[in-house]
Design a protein around this motif. Structure first.
Motif, mmCIF file in Angstrom:
data_model
loop_
_atom_site.group_PDB
_atom_site.id
_atom_site.type_symbol
_atom_site.label_atom_id
_atom_site.label_comp_id
_atom_site.label_asym_id
_atom_site.label_seq_id
_atom_site.Cartn_x
_atom_site.Cartn_y
_atom_site.Cartn_z
ATOM 1 N N GLU A 9 -17.897 -0.449 -6.012
ATOM 2 C CA GLU A 9 -18.826 -0.671 -4.905
ATOM 3 C C GLU A 9 -18.272 -0.221 -3.563
ATOM 4 O OE1 GLU A 9 -22.096 -2.005 -4.732
ATOM 5 O OE2 GLU A 9 -21.984 -1.464 -6.835
ATOM 6 N N ILE A 10 -16.990 -0.471 -3.310
ATOM 7 C CA ILE A 10 -16.407 -0.149 -2.006
ATOM 8 C C ILE A 10 -16.076 1.324 -1.899
ATOM 9 C CG2 ILE A 10 -14.457 -0.571 -0.471
ATOM 10 C CD1 ILE A 10 -14.458 -3.459 -1.566
ATOM 11 N N GLY A 11 -15.539 1.892 -2.955
ATOM 12 C CA GLY A 11 -15.161 3.299 -2.904
ATOM 13 C C GLY A 11 -13.855 3.489 -2.156
ATOM 14 N N ASP A 12 -13.833 4.393 -1.195
ATOM 15 C CA ASP A 12 -12.627 4.704 -0.441
ATOM 16 C C ASP A 12 -12.382 3.620 0.610
ATOM 17 O OD1 ASP A 12 -10.429 5.935 0.652
ATOM 18 O OD2 ASP A 12 -11.605 7.366 1.831
ATOM 19 N N ILE A 13 -11.361 2.818 0.406
ATOM 20 C CA ILE A 13 -11.067 1.683 1.284
ATOM 21 C C ILE A 13 -10.586 2.127 2.661
ATOM 22 C CG2 ILE A 13 -8.670 1.350 0.587
ATOM 23 C CD1 ILE A 13 -11.103 -1.503 1.047
ATOM 24 N N THR A 14 -10.083 3.352 2.762
ATOM 25 C CA THR A 14 -9.542 3.810 4.047
ATOM 26 C C THR A 14 -10.629 4.060 5.093
ATOM 27 O OG1 THR A 14 -9.562 6.119 3.310
ATOM 28 C CG2 THR A 14 -7.528 4.867 2.956
ATOM 29 N N GLN A 21 -13.771 -5.425 9.235
ATOM 30 C CA GLN A 21 -14.853 -4.455 9.069
ATOM 31 C C GLN A 21 -15.359 -4.445 7.633
ATOM 32 O OE1 GLN A 21 -12.018 -3.807 10.757
ATOM 33 N NE2 GLN A 21 -12.902 -3.732 12.797
ATOM 34 N N LEU A 22 -14.453 -4.592 6.668
ATOM 35 C CA LEU A 22 -14.863 -4.656 5.263
ATOM 36 C C LEU A 22 -15.692 -5.910 4.998
ATOM 37 C CD1 LEU A 22 -14.833 -3.695 2.339
ATOM 38 C CD2 LEU A 22 -12.618 -4.817 2.071
ATOM 39 N N ALA A 23 -15.274 -7.050 5.556
ATOM 40 C CA ALA A 23 -16.035 -8.293 5.385
ATOM 41 C C ALA A 23 -17.412 -8.180 6.017
ATOM 42 C CB ALA A 23 -15.271 -9.461 5.993
#
Length: 91
Positions: A9-14, A21-23
């Protein structure tokens, strides 16, 4: 299983500068309305991936209480309710 959901679901975490920002992208941050000196914070926004929110909640619920995050979850849960303790941000 949960790790596979996160990766898919997230893919590239960078692409996210930090965990906040992810939350926010996952919809795990509280609603925030502000006017002059009055601030209202509400329930989580639930904007973003439903699967990431589900996996994050499942992961936190399975943590033992003797870990740092599990202890924080239990502490907030005792004070404000178990569901709030599960999604409470730990700084």
């Amino acid at each position: 299983m949960l790790a596979a959901v996160f990766v898919a679901e997230i893919g590239d975490i960078t692409r996210f500068p930090g965990p906040a920002q992810l939350a926010s992208w996952a919809g795990l941050t509280p609603k925030h309305r502000e006017s002059d000196t009055t601030v209202h914070r509400g329930r989580i926004t639930k904007q973003g991936s439903r699967l990431v929110r589900w996996a994050a909640v499942e992961a936190v619920q399975r943590l033992p209480g003797h870990t740092r995050l599990g202890g924080f979850r239990d502490q907030v849960g005792a004070r404000r309710g178990r569901n709030i303790g599960v999604v409470a941000p730990s700084d």
